[in-house]
Motif scaffolding. Structure first.
Motif, PDB file in Angstrom:
ATOM      1  N   GLN A  35     -39.165 -46.429 -17.769  1.00  0.00           N
ATOM      2  CA  GLN A  35     -39.877 -45.249 -17.295  1.00  0.00           C
ATOM      3  C   GLN A  35     -40.704 -45.540 -16.050  1.00  0.00           C
ATOM      4  OE1 GLN A  35     -42.160 -43.508 -20.450  1.00  0.00           O
ATOM      5  NE2 GLN A  35     -40.398 -42.427 -21.322  1.00  0.00           N
ATOM      6  N   GLU A  36     -41.196 -46.765 -15.917  1.00  0.00           N
ATOM      7  CA  GLU A  36     -41.928 -47.131 -14.704  1.00  0.00           C
ATOM      8  C   GLU A  36     -41.051 -46.958 -13.473  1.00  0.00           C
ATOM      9  OE1 GLU A  36     -43.447 -51.096 -15.414  1.00  0.00           O
ATOM     10  OE2 GLU A  36     -45.473 -50.290 -15.578  1.00  0.00           O
ATOM     11  N   GLN A  37     -39.767 -47.322 -13.609  1.00  0.00           N
ATOM     12  CA  GLN A  37     -38.839 -47.137 -12.497  1.00  0.00           C
ATOM     13  C   GLN A  37     -38.622 -45.657 -12.212  1.00  0.00           C
ATOM     14  OE1 GLN A  37     -37.857 -49.754 -10.687  1.00  0.00           O
ATOM     15  NE2 GLN A  37     -39.078 -51.009 -12.112  1.00  0.00           N
ATOM     16  N   ASP A  38     -38.489 -44.855 -13.277  1.00  0.00           N
ATOM     17  CA  ASP A  38     -38.302 -43.413 -13.098  1.00  0.00           C
ATOM     18  C   ASP A  38     -39.527 -42.778 -12.440  1.00  0.00           C
ATOM     19  OD1 ASP A  38     -35.798 -43.532 -14.281  1.00  0.00           O
ATOM     20  OD2 ASP A  38     -36.595 -43.178 -16.301  1.00  0.00           O
ATOM     21  N   ILE A  39     -40.711 -43.258 -12.819  1.00  0.00           N
ATOM     22  CA  ILE A  39     -41.944 -42.722 -12.228  1.00  0.00           C
ATOM     23  C   ILE A  39     -42.018 -43.067 -10.745  1.00  0.00           C
ATOM     24  CG2 ILE A  39     -44.454 -42.992 -12.204  1.00  0.00           C
ATOM     25  CD1 ILE A  39     -44.341 -43.163 -15.245  1.00  0.00           C
ATOM     26  N   LYS A  40     -41.627 -44.279 -10.373  1.00  0.00           N
ATOM     27  CA  LYS A  40     -41.631 -44.665  -8.964  1.00  0.00           C
ATOM     28  C   LYS A  40     -40.691 -43.789  -8.151  1.00  0.00           C
ATOM     29  CE  LYS A  40     -42.915 -49.516  -9.662  1.00  0.00           C
ATOM     30  NZ  LYS A  40     -42.470 -50.928  -9.556  1.00  0.00           N
ATOM     31  N   VAL A  41     -39.522 -43.499  -8.719  1.00  0.00           N
ATOM     32  CA  VAL A  41     -38.566 -42.628  -8.031  1.00  0.00           C
ATOM     33  C   VAL A  41     -39.155 -41.227  -7.884  1.00  0.00           C
ATOM     34  CG1 VAL A  41     -36.313 -41.497  -8.233  1.00  0.00           C
ATOM     35  CG2 VAL A  41     -36.553 -43.927  -8.772  1.00  0.00           C
ATOM     36  N   SER A  42     -39.758 -40.727  -8.958  1.00  0.00           N
ATOM     37  CA  SER A  42     -40.356 -39.389  -8.928  1.00  0.00           C
ATOM     38  C   SER A  42     -41.516 -39.331  -7.939  1.00  0.00           C
ATOM     39  CB  SER A  42     -40.836 -39.010 -10.335  1.00  0.00           C
ATOM     40  OG  SER A  42     -41.407 -37.720 -10.343  1.00  0.00           O
ATOM     41  N   GLN A  43     -42.308 -40.392  -7.890  1.00  0.00           N
ATOM     42  CA  GLN A  43     -43.445 -40.438  -6.970  1.00  0.00           C
ATOM     43  C   GLN A  43     -42.969 -40.476  -5.521  1.00  0.00           C
ATOM     44  OE1 GLN A  43     -45.976 -43.865  -7.466  1.00  0.00           O
ATOM     45  NE2 GLN A  43     -47.766 -42.791  -6.658  1.00  0.00           N
ATOM     46  N   ALA A  44     -41.912 -41.245  -5.248  1.00  0.00           N
ATOM     47  CA  ALA A  44     -41.367 -41.322  -3.889  1.00  0.00           C
ATOM     48  C   ALA A  44     -40.823 -39.966  -3.455  1.00  0.00           C
ATOM     49  CB  ALA A  44     -40.271 -42.378  -3.833  1.00  0.00           C
ATOM     50  N   GLN A  72     -44.445 -31.290 -11.180  1.00  0.00           N
ATOM     51  CA  GLN A  72     -44.374 -31.120 -12.639  1.00  0.00           C
ATOM     52  C   GLN A  72     -43.598 -32.262 -13.273  1.00  0.00           C
ATOM     53  OE1 GLN A  72     -42.805 -27.198 -13.635  1.00  0.00           O
ATOM     54  NE2 GLN A  72     -44.819 -26.683 -14.508  1.00  0.00           N
ATOM     55  N   GLU A  73     -42.478 -32.628 -12.649  1.00  0.00           N
ATOM     56  CA  GLU A  73     -41.664 -33.735 -13.168  1.00  0.00           C
ATOM     57  C   GLU A  73     -42.460 -35.039 -13.170  1.00  0.00           C
ATOM     58  OE1 GLU A  73     -37.654 -36.280 -11.972  1.00  0.00           O
ATOM     59  OE2 GLU A  73     -38.034 -34.330 -11.014  1.00  0.00           O
ATOM     60  N   TYR A  74     -43.173 -35.286 -12.080  1.00  0.00           N
ATOM     61  CA  TYR A  74     -43.970 -36.513 -11.981  1.00  0.00           C
ATOM     62  C   TYR A  74     -45.082 -36.530 -13.031  1.00  0.00           C
ATOM     63  CZ  TYR A  74     -47.283 -39.898 -10.124  1.00  0.00           C
ATOM     64  OH  TYR A  74     -48.146 -40.954  -9.989  1.00  0.00           O
ATOM     65  N   ASP A  75     -45.757 -35.387 -13.191  1.00  0.00           N
ATOM     66  CA  ASP A  75     -46.834 -35.303 -14.191  1.00  0.00           C
ATOM     67  C   ASP A  75     -46.300 -35.518 -15.599  1.00  0.00           C
ATOM     68  OD1 ASP A  75     -48.677 -34.856 -12.220  1.00  0.00           O
ATOM     69  OD2 ASP A  75     -48.717 -32.666 -12.473  1.00  0.00           O
ATOM     70  N   ASN A  76     -45.124 -34.969 -15.901  1.00  0.00           N
ATOM     71  CA  ASN A  76     -44.525 -35.160 -17.228  1.00  0.00           C
ATOM     72  C   ASN A  76     -44.219 -36.633 -17.490  1.00  0.00           C
ATOM     73  OD1 ASN A  76     -44.620 -32.437 -17.859  1.00  0.00           O
ATOM     74  ND2 ASN A  76     -42.544 -32.020 -17.094  1.00  0.00           N
ATOM     75  N   TRP A  77     -43.680 -37.300 -16.456  1.00  0.00           N
ATOM     76  CA  TRP A  77     -43.369 -38.719 -16.605  1.00  0.00           C
ATOM     77  C   TRP A  77     -44.644 -39.532 -16.860  1.00  0.00           C
ATOM     78  CZ3 TRP A  77     -39.046 -40.531 -17.993  1.00  0.00           C
ATOM     79  CH2 TRP A  77     -37.828 -40.061 -17.510  1.00  0.00           C
TER      80      TRP A  77
END
Length: 285
Positions: free
Chosen positions: A166-175, A208-213
């Motif tokens: 999930q950390e990787q998914d959050i980094k992608v979402s943040q970018a 919203q996606e980033y906040d959910n992650w």
């Protein structure tokens, strides 16, 4: 014809009487046996919580009688050597042989309408009977502790794996969020949700996606910390020894009264058989 029937009855009574005599003598002459009882309370853990009560108790019976539990009892009480001296002419027994002997000396009994069970151990020595019963209860208790710890460590490892992914998914979402911010030329401070939703819908959905992650990540982090904290608490196993065994005062067997009755019946039957099979006066003449 009558003599023939008498002989048949005699042949039937004689071996039956001898068998009764042998059984009666065995009950009368066998060394006394003592039975010690330990009572334990079981509570299903998360892995067995959905199991029906009767099925759960039956499953735990199998565990208690398994090599993983009884093997610890054999090692803890040094039964390979001790019983080798008593039953194998001084030769050390193999663990599998000792476990087989041990199984013949124990019995498991459920307490109706509860998850309480009783472990009964029988021996010609009252102290040994109590030691065996208590050792089985302790070995089973330790097994449940170790099993619970293994499950907890596996769960922690599994959660940590999810956390890292999930950390990787959050980094992608943040970018993605930062890229949209630059493209839309948004200010550094966060605009109100209503403005973002109406004027910048793509950024609003990405946020919203980033906040959910990140919310899910925080919950997962709390879960991992809780699981690790539980490992540091006093070791519980969902097994409580509520009635340790004590050396019994009186023997539980063999049944001397039954032995005397069987011996008397056997003597009577044997005597009747001898009487019926004795040569008659007419035959001897």
């Amino acid at each position: 014809m009558k003599i023939h029937r008498t002989k048949i009855l005699g042949f039937a009574l004689l071996p039956a009487g001898l068998a009764l005599c042998a059984t009666g003598l065995w009950l009368l002459l066998s060394p006394p046996q003592y039975q010690a009882v330990v009572r334990i309370a079981l509570e299903p853990d998360s892995a067995t919580a959905t199991t029906h009560e009767e099925d759960f108790v039956e499953l735990e019976f199998e565990v208690i009688q398994s090599e993983v539990v009884l093997g610890k009892v054999v090692d803890g009480l040094n039964l390979n050597d001790e019983w080798g001296r008593k039953y194998a002419g001084g030769n050390r027994l193999k663990t599998v042989e000792t476990i087989d002997l041990l199984k013949r000396r124990i019995n498991l009994r459920p307490v109706r309408s509860t998850t309480l069970i009783e472990i009964l151990a029988t021996s010609n020595n009252p102290d040994e009977a109590a030691k065996i019963a208590n050792a089985i209860a302790k070995a089973y208790h330790n097994y449940r502790v170790e099993t619970r710890q293994r499950l907890a460590l596996y769960e922690i490892k599994n959660l940590e794996g999810i956390f890292q992914k999930q950390e990787q998914d959050i980094k992608v979402s943040q970018a993605k969020l930062e890229q949209l911010r630059n493209q839309l030329n948004l200010p550094n401070f966060e605009l109100r949700e209503e403005i973002l939703k109406s004027n910048y819908p793509s950024y609003f959905l990405a946020k919203q996606e980033y906040d959910n992650w990140t919310n899910w990540q925080n919950l997962l982090k709390t879960k991992i910390e809780t699981e690790k904290s539980d490992l540091g608490l006093p070791k519980t196993s969902f097994v409580e020894i509520i009635g340790p065994a004590v050396p019994p005062t009186f023997p539980s067997g063999p049944n001397r009264l039954l032995g005397a009755v069987l011996l008397a019946m056997g003597l009577a039957s044997s005597a009747g058989g001898f009487f019926l099979l004795r040569p008659s006066g007419r035959q001897s003449a």
